[in-house]
Design a protein around this motif. Structure first.
Motif, short mmCIF file in Angstrom:
data_model
loop_
_atom_site.label_atom_id
_atom_site.label_comp_id
_atom_site.label_asym_id
_atom_site.label_seq_id
_atom_site.Cartn_x
_atom_site.Cartn_y
_atom_site.Cartn_z
N LEU A 256 0.80 -1.43 -0.04
CA LEU A 256 -0.08 -0.13 -0.12
C LEU A 256 0.84 1.34 -0.09
O LEU A 256 1.97 1.25 0.50
CB LEU A 256 -0.87 0.17 1.15
N ILE A 257 0.24 2.21 -0.37
CA ILE A 257 0.91 3.67 -0.61
C ILE A 257 -0.11 4.73 -0.54
O ILE A 257 -1.17 4.54 -0.95
CB ILE A 257 1.87 3.75 -1.85
N LEU A 258 0.28 5.89 0.26
CA LEU A 258 -0.63 7.12 -0.10
C LEU A 258 -0.49 7.62 -1.20
O LEU A 258 0.79 8.00 -1.57
CB LEU A 258 -0.13 8.08 1.25
N THR B 162 7.03 -5.48 -5.13
CA THR B 162 8.33 -5.07 -5.28
C THR B 162 9.08 -3.68 -4.87
O THR B 162 10.13 -3.42 -5.05
CB THR B 162 8.94 -5.58 -6.51
N TYR B 163 8.07 -2.83 -4.74
CA TYR B 163 8.38 -1.23 -4.61
C TYR B 163 8.98 -1.33 -3.30
O TYR B 163 8.49 -1.78 -2.15
CB TYR B 163 7.02 -0.52 -4.52
N SER C 294 10.96 3.73 -0.17
CA SER C 294 10.26 4.37 -1.19
C SER C 294 8.74 4.73 -0.87
O SER C 294 8.28 5.78 -1.17
CB SER C 294 10.51 3.69 -2.64
N ILE C 295 8.27 3.56 -0.54
CA ILE C 295 6.76 3.77 0.07
C ILE C 295 6.53 4.92 0.88
O ILE C 295 5.76 5.82 1.04
CB ILE C 295 6.23 2.53 0.55
N ALA D 71 5.48 5.27 10.99
CA ALA D 71 4.90 4.44 12.18
C ALA D 71 3.90 3.67 11.44
O ALA D 71 3.75 2.59 11.79
CB ALA D 71 4.66 5.17 13.20
N ALA D 72 3.03 4.13 10.74
CA ALA D 72 1.78 3.52 10.08
C ALA D 72 2.27 2.49 9.33
O ALA D 72 1.59 1.24 9.25
CB ALA D 72 0.96 4.64 9.54
N PHE D 73 3.23 2.57 8.28
CA PHE D 73 3.51 1.70 7.39
C PHE D 73 4.26 0.72 8.08
O PHE D 73 4.13 -0.65 7.88
CB PHE D 73 4.26 2.14 6.24
#
Length: 232
Positions: A42-44, A60-61, A65-66, A132-134
C-alpha cells in the motif's frame, strides 16, 4: 477377555520440556499459516491533487520508497494552500497524538505509541507519522494506522478550509507540545510562520489560490471522532 479398543489411551509422547509434541506441532503450524497470509503493498496517493487515499502499489516497490512517496504526497497536498504546511502537520499531530488514537499512535494512557517520537523538527514529525503507520502494517498486517493517518490528514485540510481558526490554533499548540517541540511553561503565542491564513471563498466552497476546494464540514462529527468523520 480381549481388551476393548481405546479403553486405555496410550500416553502422549512428550518433549524434553514437558510439553506434548502434538501441541507444539499445532502451534508452529498456526504460525506458519499466519505468516503465509498475503499482504498487499500500500501507499498514500493524491486524487486530483485534493485528497489522500490509500492505494495499492507494486509488491516489489521498496519500503523506504513507499514511506518517502507517501511523505511527499502529504507535503504536496498541504503545499497547495496559502498556509504553511508546518501548521497543518502540527494540527494533524494534535489529533493523532492521543492515547485513544489507533495504533501505532495510541495505546495506554501511560505509554501511548506516539511517545516513541523523539525528533526535533517538523519534517521528522511528519516522517514519524507516516513511517510508524506503514511499519505497523508491515509487521502486524493491520492497516488501521494507515487509514487513521489518511483520515487525519484529509480532515485537517477540511477544517482549515472551513476557517476553524480558534479551534485549529489550539490544535497547533497541542501538536507542538505532544511532539515535544514546545514546553508547557513557554508562551502560548503561535509563531508567525504557523499562524492561520484564510483561503478565499467561492460561493459555498473554500478555494485556495491554487484551486483546491473544500466542502463545508460538520464540526461536531469531527470533534466527536477526534480527527473527523472517516471517508467512505
Amino acid at each position: 477377555m480381549k481388551r476393548a479398543a481405546n479403553s486405555c489411551p496410550e500416553k502422549t509422547q512428550q518433549s524434553s520440556d514437558g510439553k506434548p509434541l502434538s501441541n507444539r506441532v499445532s502451534i508452529n503450524t498456526l504460525k506458519v499459516i499466519r505468516h503465509a497470509v498475503s499482504q498487499k503493498a500500500l501507499i498514500l496517493s493524491l486524487v486530483n491533487d485534493k485528497k489522500l487515499i490509500v492505494s495499492p502499489t507494486s509488491p516489489t516497490y521498496p519500503q523506504e520508497s513507499i514511506i518517502r512517496d507517501s511523505f511527499t504526497g502529504i507535503i504536496s497536498l498541504f503545499s497547495q494552500l496559502n498556509v504553511s504546511p508546518h501548521r497543518l502537520i502540527y494540527i494533524a499531530a494534535g489529533f493523532m497524538f492521543q492515547p485513544q488514537s489507533a495504533l501505532p499512535y495510541g495505546g495506554s494512557k501511560r505509554n501511548p505509541g506516539y511517545l516513541e517520537y523523539t525528533g526535533r523538527d517538523v519534517d521528522s514529525l511528519l516522517w514519524f507519522l507516516v513511517s510508524a503507520a506503514f511499519k505497523w502494517y508491515w509487521r502486524y498486517r493491520g492497516r488501521e494506522g494507515i487509514d487513521f493517518l489518511t483520515h487525519s490528514m484529509n480532515h485537517t485540510l477540511l477544517l482549515h478550509g472551513n476557517g476553524e481558526k480558534d479551534f485549529l490554533d489550539e490544535m497547533v499548540m497541542k501538536g507542538m507540545m505532544k511532539a515535544g517541540h514546545l514546553e508547557r511553561s513557554k508562551s502560548t503565542v503561535i509563531p508567525e510562520n504557523l499562524r492561520f491564513v484564510r483561503e478565499k471563498m467561492d460561493g459555498n466552497e473554500f478555494v485556495s489560490t491554487n484551486g483546491v476546494q473544500f466542502t463545508p464540514g460538520r464540526r461536531k462529527i469531527l470533534l466527536d471522532r477526534g480527527c473527523g468523520e472517516p471517508d467512505d
